[in-house]
Design a protein around this motif. Structure first.
Motif, PDB file in Angstrom:
ATOM      1  N   ARG A   1      39.541  41.535  32.917  1.00 34.47           N
ATOM      2  CA  ARG A   1      39.292  41.769  34.350  1.00 34.47           C
ATOM      3  C   ARG A   1      37.795  41.772  34.636  1.00 34.47           C
ATOM      4  NH1 ARG A   1      43.902  45.016  33.588  1.00 34.47           N
ATOM      5  NH2 ARG A   1      42.640  46.829  33.099  1.00 34.47           N
TER       6      ARG A   1
ATOM      7  N   LEU B   1      41.241  50.280  35.862  1.00 33.50           N
ATOM      8  CA  LEU B   1      42.259  50.439  34.821  1.00 33.50           C
ATOM      9  C   LEU B   1      41.625  50.301  33.445  1.00 33.50           C
ATOM     10  CD1 LEU B   1      45.102  48.239  36.331  1.00 33.50           C
ATOM     11  CD2 LEU B   1      44.990  50.735  36.279  1.00 33.50           C
TER      12      LEU B   1
ATOM     13  N   SER C   1      40.565  49.010  42.224  1.00 32.48           N
ATOM     14  CA  SER C   1      41.669  49.659  41.502  1.00 32.48           C
ATOM     15  C   SER C   1      41.950  48.937  40.185  1.00 32.48           C
ATOM     16  CB  SER C   1      42.937  49.675  42.349  1.00 32.48           C
ATOM     17  OG  SER C   1      42.761  50.497  43.471  1.00 32.48           O
ATOM     18  N   ALA C   2      41.980  47.615  40.238  1.00 36.43           N
ATOM     19  CA  ALA C   2      42.236  46.844  39.015  1.00 36.43           C
ATOM     20  C   ALA C   2      41.118  47.060  38.002  1.00 36.43           C
ATOM     21  CB  ALA C   2      42.380  45.363  39.358  1.00 36.43           C
TER      22      ALA C   2
ATOM     23  N   THR D   1      42.970  40.376  38.985  1.00 40.59           N
ATOM     24  CA  THR D   1      44.386  40.583  38.671  1.00 40.59           C
ATOM     25  C   THR D   1      44.581  41.848  37.848  1.00 40.59           C
ATOM     26  OG1 THR D   1      44.183  39.199  36.720  1.00 40.59           O
ATOM     27  CG2 THR D   1      44.926  38.126  38.724  1.00 40.59           C
ATOM     28  N   ARG D   2      45.716  42.409  37.961  1.00 40.76           N
ATOM     29  CA  ARG D   2      46.048  43.606  37.190  1.00 40.76           C
ATOM     30  C   ARG D   2      46.616  43.138  35.896  1.00 40.76           C
ATOM     31  NH1 ARG D   2      46.808  48.789  39.400  1.00 40.76           N
ATOM     32  NH2 ARG D   2      45.872  48.902  41.413  1.00 40.76           N
TER      33      ARG D   2
ATOM     34  N   SER E   1      41.770  46.737  46.265  1.00 38.28           N
ATOM     35  CA  SER E   1      42.645  46.250  45.187  1.00 38.28           C
ATOM     36  C   SER E   1      41.827  45.810  43.966  1.00 38.28           C
ATOM     37  CB  SER E   1      43.510  45.088  45.693  1.00 38.28           C
ATOM     38  OG  SER E   1      42.694  44.029  46.159  1.00 38.28           O
TER      39      SER E   1
END
Length: 66
Positions: free
Chosen positions: A45, A37, A33-34, A65-66, A30
């Protein structure tokens, strides 16, 4: 190819990479992935990642966090 030290382990990492390969793949999926972005929050981030690294959070516990 120019390298800079990984902020986690100090091994060389590729230019434009946040961490070296072994450290990157220790992060939870996770978080990776964030961090992958590319939007207006990408820099925030990255600061989250660096803040947790500086704070001594183990790589496998880092949350971004996204």
């Amino acid at each position: 190819m120019l390298t800079t030290p990984c902020p986690s382990c100090r091994r060389p990492k590729g230019r434009g990479k946040y961490l070296c390969g072994p450290c990157w793949f220790t992060l939870p999926q996770s978080a990776r992935s964030a961090l992958n972005l590319r939007d207006t929050h990408a820099h925030a981030r990255l600061r989250e990642l660096h803040s947790q690294l500086t704070g001594g959070v183990p790589l496998h516990e880092i949350q971004v966090t996204r």
